[in-house]
Design an enzyme around this catalytic site. Structure first.
Site, PDB file in Angstrom:
ATOM      1  CG  ASP A   3      25.445  39.704  -0.628  1.00 18.38           C
ATOM      2  OD1 ASP A   3      26.349  40.297  -1.284  1.00 18.38           O
ATOM      3  OD2 ASP A   3      24.368  39.818  -1.558  1.00 18.38           O
TER       4      ASP A   3
ATOM      5  CG  ASP B 122      19.141  39.722  -2.506  1.00 15.52           C
ATOM      6  OD1 ASP B 122      19.366  38.368  -3.122  1.00 15.52           O
ATOM      7  OD2 ASP B 122      19.368  40.801  -3.041  1.00 15.52           O
TER       8      ASP B 122
ATOM      9  CG  PHE C  15      21.660  34.861  -6.247  1.00 16.32           C
ATOM     10  CD1 PHE C  15      22.994  34.278  -6.899  1.00 16.32           C
ATOM     11  CD2 PHE C  15      21.559  36.034  -7.014  1.00 16.32           C
ATOM     12  CE1 PHE C  15      23.857  34.598  -8.031  1.00 16.32           C
ATOM     13  CE2 PHE C  15      22.226  36.412  -8.198  1.00 16.32           C
ATOM     14  CZ  PHE C  15      23.314  35.478  -8.856  1.00 16.32           C
TER      15      PHE C  15
END
Ligand code: FRU
Length: 478
Positions: free
Chosen positions: A22, A151, A78
């Site tokens: 990502d 996220d 993350f």
């Protein structure tokens, strides 16, 4: 078809070595577009996540910088976002504004829900993102007992004078708010019964406001990734259109409406830049799919980003819909002097290589044409016009790769758009990828390909009916 080599794309971001997924921390600050990304520097498959880092002034040419965030005792790093704390709301920037990254720490926790814990952390930088300090009191949002809690995407909500965070929590988005980026208050949740759900959690939310083109109206857009699952074609990106008052998101479409940001197979974890110039909403996505990302043929690095897109909204018959344009690419040239009737096969007089272009096709009802961007012997897209709709058939086959990869990657699928006048197509081709925008950007198809070259000139082959090529222009990208 030729075999794949590890020649790098020219106009798409790739990591120096190792694995990328990502895009993270997209922020524009003091003339630089920052791109952080999910990075496993020591392997070609997904592994302990770091934040890789690069900067660009034009969204095409990127300079690699040192890794920004490394795993620590709270876990690996993350996905997340970055903002400019212009008014020093956090108190972390007494001298001059700086960057705050908000990310998820992820660590194994046997016995906890799905076996891992995710919490929200921050890090800050006083030197334009070249070095980062992790906040001493991390996490700023502790676990709520669910493993999938990740996220964060944060923006300054002017009307309520608060920072707002969208967070993916199982199959919902939770909204939080804060006055200082450090203390967060839960506001509301959205998602149950709305849009697409698969067996996999929702991931990588993004929330922003856009003007509806040609009007004074504005809408809020909530973008969400859905991870790969067996019942779907892998990971894909949906969006919702509605209202947001600083605390609650209200979907203005019927709950069962599913809007896809991209119809292709390789457009995931899309995120937009904070503070982009001229209030533009610029977005980029990871160009792969969790179904086969770890198997895509690679030798020294694996993973690339899509080209940057400018997002707008447009009123369509069935509601307000997102439109995309390629943001940063050279204006296409070599225009046709007059329309061409395609009898058999038409071939563009352009150089081969990574390129961007557009065409206007005027099709009689019942006409079918095939477009080849890489190899004249193999069509990438078939366009058919019936009474009232354009149908797009996309055929993708891999030249090579092990059996599991081929089984998941080889694909054909189709999508449709209402037909209104001639069809505008825009494309960007590069080593390993094809991105097509249809109907003036109302539909996007992004996909990896496994050709060895960035392409032969565009070929358009008439299958049946009558096709007039009204406009065509292309430019090499790099
Ligand atoms: C999406 C995602 C995110 C997560 C990251 C881990 O592709 O699964 O939800 O933060 O990748 O690398």
């Amino acid at each position: 078809m030729n075999t794949l080599t590890d020649t790098r794309p020219k106009a798409h971001f790739t990591p120096p070595a190792g694995w990328l997924n990502d895009p993270n921390g997209l922020v524009f600050f003091e003339g630089e577009y920052h791109l952080f990304y999910q990075y496993h520097p020591d392997g070609l498959v997904w592994g302990p996540m770091h934040w890789g880092h690069a900067v660009s002034r034009d969204l095409v040419n990127w300079e690699h910088l040192d890794i920004a965030l490394w795993p620590d005792d709270l876990g690996t790093c993350f996905s997340g976002c970055a903002v400019v704390d212009i008014n020093n709301t956090s108190g972390l920037f007494p001298d001059k504004p700086g960057l705050v990254a908000i990310y998820t720490c992820h660590r194994d926790a046997p016995g906890f829900d799905r076996g891992y814990i995710e919490e929200q952390c921050i890090a800050y930088s006083h030197d334009n993102g070249r070095s980062w300090i992790k906040y001493a009191k991390n996490p700023v949002i502790s676990t709520i007992g669910k493993s999938d809690f990740r996220d964060p995407k944060v923006f300054w909500h002017e009307a309520s004078q608060h920072w707002v965070m969208s967070l993916a929590v199982s199959q919902e988005v939770h909204f939080y708010r804060s006055s200082n980026l450090l203390d967060w208050e839960f506001c509301s949740r959205f998602g149950e019964g709305h849009g697409a759900h698969t067996a996999h959690p929702w991931e990588c939310p993004d929330l922003f406001q856009l003007q509806v083109e040609g009007t004074t109206e504005k809408r809020w857009v909530l973008v969400i990734g859905l991870g790969a699952s067996e019942e779907a074609f892998g990971s894909f990106t949906q969006y919702f259109v509605g209202e947001f008052d600083g605390k609650n998101f209200i979907n203005e479409n019927p709950p069962e409406t599913i809007l896809l940001m991209d119809e292709g197979r390789d457009f995931y974890a899309a995120q937009s830049w904070s503070d982009a110039p001229e209030k533009q909403r610029l977005a980029i996505a990871w160009m792969s799919n969790w179904k086969y990302a770890n198997q895509f043929p690679a030798s020294s690095y694996r993973g690339s980003m899509s080209s940057a897109r400018t997002l707008t909204l447009s009123q369509q018959r069935d509601g307000v819909r997102m439109k995309q344009q390629f943001s940063a690419l050279t204006a296409p040239t070599n225009q046709l002097s007059s329309s061409v009737l395609i009898n058999d096969t038409w071939c563009a007089e352009t150089d081969t290589g990574a390129r961007t272009g557009y065409a206007h096709l005027n099709l009689a009802t019942g006409t079918s044409v095939e477009l080849s961007f890489f190899d004249p012997a193999s069509a990438d897209l078939r366009v058919t016009l019936d009474e009232s709709r354009y149908r797009f058939d996309i055929l993708r086959a891999s030249a090579q790769g092990e059996a599991t990869f081929k089984g998941l990657f080889d694909h054909d699928y189709s999508c449709e758009l209402p037909a209104t006048g001639s069809l505008r197509l825009e494309w960007t081709t590069d080593q390993n990828s094809l991105e097509v925008l249809l109907g003036g950007g109302l539909m996007s198809i992004t996909q990896l390909v496994t050709y060895s070259e960035a392409g032969a000139p565009l070929h358009i082959r008439r299958i049946e009916g009558e096709c007039l090529l009204e406009e065509h222009a292309e430019a090499l990208i790099a």
